[in-house]
Each structure stands twice: as C-alpha cells, then as structure tokens.
Design a protein around this motif. Structure first.
Motif, PDB file in Angstrom:
ATOM      1  N   LEU B 131      -3.463  36.010  34.784  1.00 13.92           N
ATOM      2  CA  LEU B 131      -3.093  35.172  35.924  1.00 13.92           C
ATOM      3  C   LEU B 131      -3.455  33.715  35.681  1.00 13.92           C
ATOM      4  CD1 LEU B 131      -4.028  37.257  39.005  1.00 13.92           C
ATOM      5  CD2 LEU B 131      -1.859  36.186  38.523  1.00 13.92           C
ATOM      6  N   LEU B 132      -4.691  33.504  35.188  1.00 11.09           N
ATOM      7  CA  LEU B 132      -5.133  32.130  34.949  1.00 11.09           C
ATOM      8  C   LEU B 132      -4.229  31.443  33.939  1.00 11.09           C
ATOM      9  CD1 LEU B 132      -9.007  32.116  34.759  1.00 11.09           C
ATOM     10  CD2 LEU B 132      -7.552  30.792  36.259  1.00 11.09           C
ATOM     11  N   SER B 133      -3.872  32.179  32.873  1.00  9.98           N
ATOM     12  CA  SER B 133      -3.065  31.527  31.846  1.00  9.98           C
ATOM     13  C   SER B 133      -1.657  31.265  32.363  1.00  9.98           C
ATOM     14  CB  SER B 133      -3.042  32.359  30.569  1.00  9.98           C
ATOM     15  OG  SER B 133      -2.451  33.590  30.813  1.00  9.98           O
ATOM     16  N   LEU B 134      -1.135  32.149  33.209  1.00  7.86           N
ATOM     17  CA  LEU B 134       0.212  31.906  33.729  1.00  7.86           C
ATOM     18  C   LEU B 134       0.235  30.730  34.695  1.00  7.86           C
ATOM     19  CD1 LEU B 134       2.075  35.222  34.387  1.00  7.86           C
ATOM     20  CD2 LEU B 134       2.604  33.414  32.805  1.00  7.86           C
ATOM     21  N   THR B 135      -0.774  30.669  35.587  1.00  5.22           N
ATOM     22  CA  THR B 135      -0.754  29.568  36.543  1.00  5.22           C
ATOM     23  C   THR B 135      -0.950  28.235  35.819  1.00  5.22           C
ATOM     24  OG1 THR B 135      -3.056  30.076  36.984  1.00  5.22           O
ATOM     25  CG2 THR B 135      -1.481  30.778  38.621  1.00  5.22           C
ATOM     26  N   SER B 136      -1.652  28.270  34.665  1.00  5.70           N
ATOM     27  CA  SER B 136      -1.838  27.007  33.950  1.00  5.70           C
ATOM     28  C   SER B 136      -0.544  26.592  33.256  1.00  5.70           C
ATOM     29  CB  SER B 136      -2.963  27.133  32.936  1.00  5.70           C
ATOM     30  OG  SER B 136      -2.598  28.026  31.932  1.00  5.70           O
ATOM     31  N   MET B 137       0.409  27.526  33.091  1.00  3.78           N
ATOM     32  CA  MET B 137       1.657  27.144  32.426  1.00  3.78           C
ATOM     33  C   MET B 137       2.638  26.491  33.381  1.00  3.78           C
ATOM     34  SD  MET B 137       2.322  30.240  29.848  1.00  3.78           S
ATOM     35  CE  MET B 137       4.048  29.902  29.645  1.00  3.78           C
ATOM     36  N   GLY B 138       2.414  26.650  34.685  1.00  2.00           N
ATOM     37  CA  GLY B 138       3.329  26.068  35.652  1.00  2.00           C
ATOM     38  C   GLY B 138       3.461  24.565  35.525  1.00  2.00           C
ATOM     39  N   VAL B 139       2.402  23.918  35.015  1.00  2.00           N
ATOM     40  CA  VAL B 139       2.401  22.468  34.927  1.00  2.00           C
ATOM     41  C   VAL B 139       3.442  21.956  33.931  1.00  2.00           C
ATOM     42  CG1 VAL B 139       0.610  22.384  33.170  1.00  2.00           C
ATOM     43  CG2 VAL B 139       0.880  20.481  34.701  1.00  2.00           C
ATOM     44  N   TYR B 140       3.836  22.812  32.969  1.00  3.66           N
ATOM     45  CA  TYR B 140       4.823  22.352  31.981  1.00  3.66           C
ATOM     46  C   TYR B 140       6.136  21.970  32.623  1.00  3.66           C
ATOM     47  CZ  TYR B 140       2.017  23.136  27.960  1.00  3.66           C
ATOM     48  OH  TYR B 140       1.042  23.014  27.051  1.00  3.66           O
ATOM     49  N   GLY B 141       6.575  22.778  33.588  1.00  2.00           N
ATOM     50  CA  GLY B 141       7.826  22.465  34.261  1.00  2.00           C
ATOM     51  C   GLY B 141       7.782  21.072  34.862  1.00  2.00           C
ATOM     52  N   VAL B 142       6.633  20.756  35.499  1.00  2.00           N
ATOM     53  CA  VAL B 142       6.495  19.458  36.150  1.00  2.00           C
ATOM     54  C   VAL B 142       6.515  18.333  35.120  1.00  2.00           C
ATOM     55  CG1 VAL B 142       4.961  18.068  37.550  1.00  2.00           C
ATOM     56  CG2 VAL B 142       5.239  20.479  38.050  1.00  2.00           C
ATOM     57  N   ILE B 143       5.750  18.498  34.037  1.00  4.13           N
ATOM     58  CA  ILE B 143       5.691  17.435  33.024  1.00  4.13           C
ATOM     59  C   ILE B 143       7.048  17.234  32.377  1.00  4.13           C
ATOM     60  CG2 ILE B 143       4.652  16.722  30.863  1.00  4.13           C
ATOM     61  CD1 ILE B 143       2.234  18.096  31.500  1.00  4.13           C
ATOM     62  N   ILE B 144       7.691  18.362  31.996  1.00  2.00           N
ATOM     63  CA  ILE B 144       8.980  18.244  31.308  1.00  2.00           C
ATOM     64  C   ILE B 144      10.018  17.630  32.237  1.00  2.00           C
ATOM     65  CG2 ILE B 144      10.834  19.581  30.268  1.00  2.00           C
ATOM     66  CD1 ILE B 144       8.702  21.496  29.239  1.00  2.00           C
ATOM     67  N   ALA B 145       9.994  18.047  33.520  1.00  2.70           N
ATOM     68  CA  ALA B 145      10.942  17.478  34.474  1.00  2.70           C
ATOM     69  C   ALA B 145      10.739  15.969  34.579  1.00  2.70           C
ATOM     70  CB  ALA B 145      10.763  18.123  35.841  1.00  2.70           C
ATOM     71  N   GLY B 146       9.467  15.554  34.681  1.00  4.03           N
ATOM     72  CA  GLY B 146       9.184  14.132  34.835  1.00  4.03           C
ATOM     73  C   GLY B 146       9.619  13.324  33.634  1.00  4.03           C
ATOM     74  N   TRP B 147       9.451  13.908  32.457  1.00 12.99           N
ATOM     75  CA  TRP B 147       9.789  13.156  31.248  1.00 12.99           C
ATOM     76  C   TRP B 147      11.285  13.160  31.000  1.00 12.99           C
ATOM     77  CZ3 TRP B 147      11.795  14.388  26.366  1.00 12.99           C
ATOM     78  CH2 TRP B 147      11.662  13.361  25.420  1.00 12.99           C
ATOM     79  N   ALA B 148      11.921  14.343  31.165  1.00 12.64           N
ATOM     80  CA  ALA B 148      13.328  14.487  30.806  1.00 12.64           C
ATOM     81  C   ALA B 148      14.235  13.674  31.725  1.00 12.64           C
ATOM     82  CB  ALA B 148      13.729  15.959  30.841  1.00 12.64           C
ATOM     83  N   ALA B 149      13.796  13.429  32.969  1.00 13.96           N
ATOM     84  CA  ALA B 149      14.655  12.708  33.905  1.00 13.96           C
ATOM     85  C   ALA B 149      14.811  11.250  33.512  1.00 13.96           C
ATOM     86  CB  ALA B 149      14.092  12.812  35.311  1.00 13.96           C
ATOM     87  N   ASN B 150      13.917  10.752  32.636  1.00 16.83           N
ATOM     88  CA  ASN B 150      13.987   9.374  32.167  1.00 16.83           C
ATOM     89  C   ASN B 150      13.938   8.389  33.343  1.00 16.83           C
ATOM     90  OD1 ASN B 150      14.029   7.434  30.297  1.00 16.83           O
ATOM     91  ND2 ASN B 150      16.253   7.430  29.987  1.00 16.83           N
ATOM     92  N   SER B 151      13.010   8.638  34.248  1.00 21.35           N
ATOM     93  CA  SER B 151      12.851   7.759  35.398  1.00 21.35           C
ATOM     94  C   SER B 151      11.371   7.455  35.571  1.00 21.35           C
ATOM     95  CB  SER B 151      13.405   8.456  36.643  1.00 21.35           C
ATOM     96  OG  SER B 151      12.721   8.017  37.793  1.00 21.35           O
ATOM     97  N   LYS B 152      11.072   6.221  35.932  1.00 23.95           N
ATOM     98  CA  LYS B 152       9.663   5.821  36.042  1.00 23.95           C
ATOM     99  C   LYS B 152       8.953   6.605  37.150  1.00 23.95           C
ATOM    100  CE  LYS B 152       9.205   2.292  33.110  1.00 23.95           C
ATOM    101  NZ  LYS B 152      10.287   2.794  32.231  1.00 23.95           N
ATOM    102  N   TYR B 153       9.607   6.759  38.279  1.00 19.90           N
ATOM    103  CA  TYR B 153       8.975   7.459  39.396  1.00 19.90           C
ATOM    104  C   TYR B 153       8.684   8.907  39.033  1.00 19.90           C
ATOM    105  CZ  TYR B 153       9.851   3.641  42.629  1.00 19.90           C
ATOM    106  OH  TYR B 153       9.843   2.445  43.275  1.00 19.90           O
ATOM    107  N   ALA B 154       9.692   9.538  38.410  1.00 19.00           N
ATOM    108  CA  ALA B 154       9.512  10.939  38.030  1.00 19.00           C
ATOM    109  C   ALA B 154       8.354  11.067  37.049  1.00 19.00           C
ATOM    110  CB  ALA B 154      10.791  11.476  37.405  1.00 19.00           C
ATOM    111  N   PHE B 155       8.262  10.123  36.119  1.00 20.32           N
ATOM    112  CA  PHE B 155       7.203  10.218  35.112  1.00 20.32           C
ATOM    113  C   PHE B 155       5.831  10.000  35.741  1.00 20.32           C
ATOM    114  CE2 PHE B 155       4.840   8.645  31.364  1.00 20.32           C
ATOM    115  CZ  PHE B 155       4.881   9.836  30.671  1.00 20.32           C
ATOM    116  N   LEU B 156       5.759   9.056  36.682  1.00 16.95           N
ATOM    117  CA  LEU B 156       4.481   8.843  37.377  1.00 16.95           C
ATOM    118  C   LEU B 156       4.043  10.117  38.093  1.00 16.95           C
ATOM    119  CD1 LEU B 156       4.810   5.310  38.939  1.00 16.95           C
ATOM    120  CD2 LEU B 156       3.082   6.083  37.345  1.00 16.95           C
TER     121      LEU B 156
END
Lengths: 199, 360
Positions: B131-156
């Motif tokens: 469970l701990l390892s799975l919940t820690s993987m959820g953050v990847y979606g957020v980081i990748i979304a923020g970076w891939a959108a190529n937007s300053k707000y999203a990245f912040l």
C-alpha cells in the motif's frame, strides 16, 4: 509460467535500461529508470523476495526518483553543450564500462558456481513470511552492519546539508513561532455598536 | 442454465478458478469504487452546501425523484462529450499517460484491503508495504502531468505537489510503523484481527497521536483542502491539471476521490478495527456485536465526512507552513509516540498485556 513471466520482465528491463542511456531527453531517461526499478521489483517478486521488491519500489520509485525527476525537469539541459567533447572523453567512458562489465561478470560467475541458476526457487509454505525472516537476521545476526549502514547514511545526510546550506546576507525570513502565536486580539479590533434606527 | 455454469466452473483447474474468482472480484470492486466516487462528489457538494446554508445540487433527477441524484451522472456525460484539448507544445504521449498513472495506484491499492474476514482479493503478507509503495507512486501522475503540459502554472503545481507528497509520506510511514508495532503484522487482515474487542480495543485508543498524524498526512497526500496548494485556484489557477479538459480531467478527478475513499478505508482498517463491531463484548451475542462489512462501510463513510468537513471549514495552508507542519511537527510526534509505544510493549501495558512479543 514463472519462466515466461521472467523473460517478459527481463526483456522490458533490458530494453528500459538501454532506453535510459540512449534517450536524448533526460526526462525520458529518468522515467525509463523508474520502469527499470518496477520491472526489477517484479523479477524479485518471482523469486519470492517480496520485502525487497516492495521496498525497492517504495524507496527508489516513491522517493529517490521523484526528487531526481524533479531536478531533471527543473534543469534546462543544453544538449549541444553536453555533446561537445564527447569523442575526446569517449575512451574514458569505454574504459569505465569495460571495468564495470568485468566486475559484474566476475561477481555473477563466482557466485553462480555450483548453483543451478536456471531453476526457480523452491516454493515456500503459504504462512512463510519473507519480511519476518529478514527482520530476524537483520536485527540479530547482522545488527552491527545494519547500524553501521544507518550511521553512514546519517553522515551522508549531514555532509549534503552542510555543503548546500549557506546563509545569504539580507535574507528575509519569517519567524513562524511568532506567526503561530499571534492571536486575533493582536490584529483585529472588534467594535461593538448599536444598530442605527431606520430613518 | 445454472447447471451448465456450475459444470463449467468445476471443469476449470484450481488455478483457473482462482483466476476467474480474482477477476470477478477486481471488476466488482472497481465498479463499486467508481459508483462510490460518483455519489461522493454529489455528497460533497450537498454537505458543503448545507454547511454554507445552500441547498447544493437539486435539479437533475432520476425518474423524476431524488432531486440532485442525477447530477454526477450528468457531469460524467458532459465530461465524456467534451473535447480533450492537447496544448500545441505539450508532450503528447506523457500528457495522455499522466491521468492513467494517477488513476492506476488509486485502484490497484484495493487489492489488499480486506472488506471482511474472508472477502479480500489478495491476502498479501507485505500488504501494508504494498500500500505504501503504491500510494507513493501516485505522485508520478501529478509530476508528469505538470511537466508534459508545458505550462508554467502546471509545473508550479507539480513541483509543490511533489515536495508535499514526499514530505508527508515520511510522517505517514512512521505512523504506520506504530500500527505495525501494535499489531505485529504487515498483513491487513491480521491488523484488523488483532483489534478484536469493543471500540476501546481498537488501535485508535493507544495510538491516538498516530491516528491524528496519519489522517492529516492522508489529507495532504490526496491534495485535499486545506493542503490543496497543488491546485491553488487563487494562485496557480488549477495547478497540475490546468491544461486538461474533458475526460482527461475527469480521470484526475476520479483518482483524487478514489484516493480519498482509499485513505478513509485505510484509517478504518488501521485504527478503527475494520469490519469489527464497536459493541463487541458489550452487547453479548446480539446482531450488533457481530463483525460485519457494514461496520467497515460506516467507518469509511464517517472518515469521508471528515474530508468534506475539513474542506468546508479550513482555509488553505500557506506553502511554507505545510512544509513546517510535515517536517517539524508531525514527524517528531510520530517518533516520540513510537518510543512511548516501545516502552509500553516492553513492559506489557495495554494491548500488549495479552500478546507475546514475536517468538524468539
């Protein structure tokens, strides 16, 4: 079944690792490294090392690679600048790679002598707990090496912090204790007055 | 018809039966979870509405009855029919991958959550670590979304979220160490079984500071108010999902609410005795004292209400104060309480009076 899964995960792992070093985009490299960690964890699960597998994902994927990815995304890597001098220093890279390959082959070969590596491990009883066994040897037989490793990590943390922490002059910081201790009556004056009669 | 089904079932090997059984359970849990998310969004809007002296959604009806009940389904249809806009300079592959990466851990975690003594997809021994390892993987979606959108707000937004999740994961992990010491197992089913007895035998009583820490970190992990700086509408518009529209946005939304339900279920399992009855040992053999899946659902519902209550009550934390709370308050509290617990276990106080420590 286990063999088929092993080859599937093995192929993904090798391709992912190749992708890490060949990818032009450092963000892709970091993400492929995450894929490598997860497939390695899956392979460890196949040899019934469940604790190691889960901890690999928890520590490396969940914490280390997040920060790593973070730094890679923040850096504005200039590829042209990185490529200058590639051929000049290539021999050093080849030499290092050769040394690493020789070492890995040596270790794997020495450890593999007398072991039938093509055989998957004997299945353990359903109530066997890998975690419990690992804890048992780690806190009894290998207690001192374990503590030593912990102290080593602590030293590394302190070193990293002391290297990066510097006090810039003229830096404005908030005194959080003061901010938390503030009460409404210090900031707001409540005026009580009777409502006026409607004219 | 029934005969032929049972014949087919018996003709399967034990391995085949296991596979079919697991698949059916997985599907059932997934569908139930998605439906719960739909109803939870409606319940959230209703509750916050009542707290703010409004009515909340009350227009869309089902069969002309239940005002408001049709709202989540109408929203789903709306989101499904909207265009998914991909920004011109976005990284297309990662942009579309990110919502899925956020969603998968939120659902996969349910594999080890026991709904009752027998109903669980996998009785994994290292369930808690999984469970701990799975919940820690959820953050990847957020980081990748923020970076891939190529937007300053999203990245912040992604940057804030990553720092926050890594910080609160540590407090959460330490709080769970306390649970492990109390139940002497990493298996979620065993953790519940060790809390046998009435509501005073549950973990929350002896691990009260850890319960508080766990729930606060849970709210922070799911990026919910008052820790929703990753979205921060007033500062960075909507954070990491600012560029997402239509169903891609809906997936982020689904993941957030599924994570809320997950954290609530985990709180019930770790600290409130899962499917056990609060009246066991007080009401004799009556039906109220029996363990039942209904108890777990009630506990999850109450924990979810706290999420909504927090959102309606607290103003958003300032970013540096979030970091301070995580690192300088919650982590020391957990460390102190783990020390207290070790002393209690050594001198066999409280729940440790009746159980032997691990066999030598």
């Amino acid at each position: 079944m286990v063999e088929i899964l092993f080859y599937i995960f093995g192929t993904i792992l090798v391709l992912g690792a190749l992708g890490v070093i060949t990818s032009r985009n450092p963000v892709y490299s970091a993400l492929l490294l995450v894929l490598c960690f997860i497939t390695s964890a899956a392979i460890w699960l196949l040899i019934e090392a469940e604790f190691l597998a889960v901890v690999l994902v928890l520590v490396y994927v969940g914490a280390v690679m997040v920060l790593f990815l973070f730094v890679v995304m923040m850096l504005d890597v200039n590829l042209e600048e990185l490529r200058t001098g590639f051929t000049r220093y290539a021999w050093l890279g080849w030499l290092t790679a050769l040394a690493v390959i020789v070492e890995i082959v040596g270790v794997v070969w020495v450890r593999g002598v007398g072991i039938d590596v093509s055989k998957s491990p004997t299945p353990t009883a359903p109530d066997y707990s890998n975690t419990l066994e690992l804890g048992r040897v780690m806190y009894t037989k290998y207690a001192y090496p374990f503590e030593l490793a912990a102290v080593l990590l602590l030293v590394a943390i302190i070193a990293a912090i002391s290297l990066t922490m510097r006090r810039r002059p003229g830096l404005k910081v908030q005194d959080i204790g003061k901010q938390v201790a503030v009460r409404a009556k210090d900031r707001v004056r409540i005026v009580k007055m009777n409502s006026e009669k409607r004219s | 018809m029934l005969q032929s089904i049972s014949d087919t079932w018996n003709s399967l090997s034990a391995y085949g039966q296991h596979t079919v059984w697991t698949t059916v359970w997985t599907l059932a849990i997934t569908v139930a979870l998605i439906l719960s998310v739909a109803l939870l969004t409606l319940w959230e809007r209703k509750v916050i509405g009542w707290m703010q002296l409004r009515r909340g959604p009350n227009r869309v009806r089902i069969l002309g009855m239940f005002p408001g009940l049709g709202q989540p389904f109408a929203d789903v249809v709306k989101l499904l029919t909207k265009e998914v806009i991909i920004p011109a300079n976005a990284n297309k592959f990662l942009f579309l991958l990110a919502p899925m990466i956020t969603l998968i851990p939120a659902f996969a975690a349910w594999a080890v959550i026991p709904l009752s003594a027998t109903v669980v997809v996998s009785k994994a021994n290292a369930g808690l670590l999984y469970l701990l390892s799975l919940t820690s993987m959820g953050v990847y979606g957020v980081i990748i979304a923020g970076w891939a959108a190529n937007s300053k707000y999203a990245f912040l937004g992604a940057m804030r979220s990553a720092a926050q999740m890594v910080a609160y994961e540590i407090a959460m992990g330490f709080a769970l160490v306390g649970v492990i010491i109390a139940s002497q197992s990493l298996n979620l089913g065993d953790i519940v079984e060790r809390q046998q007895g009435g509501f005073l035998a549950w973990n929350w009583f002896w691990l009260f500071p850890l319960l508080i820490v766990y729930f606060i970190s849970g709210v922070a992990e799911t990026n919910r108010a008052p820790f929703d700086v990753a979205e921060g509408e007033s500062e960075i518009v909507a954070g990491f999902h600012v560029e997402y529209s239509g169903i891609a946005f809906a997936l982020f939304f689904l993941a957030e609410y599924a994570n809320m339900i997950l954290i609530s279920a985990l709180t019930a399992v770790f600290f409130f005795g899962g499917w056990l009855s609060p009246f066991a040992g007080y009401l004799g053999d009556s039906a109220l004292a029996q363990p039942n899946i209904g108890w777990l659902l009630i506990k999850i519902f109450i924990a979810l209400f706290f999420f909504l209550w927090f959102r309606a009550t607290f103003p958003r934390y300032r970013y540096d104060q979030i970091m301070r709370l995580g690192w300088k308050v919650l982590i020391p509290v957990t460390i102190v309480w783990i020390g207290v617990e070790m002393v209690m276990a050594w001198y066999k106080v409280g729940p440790w009076a009746k159980v032997a420590l691990w066999a030598q």
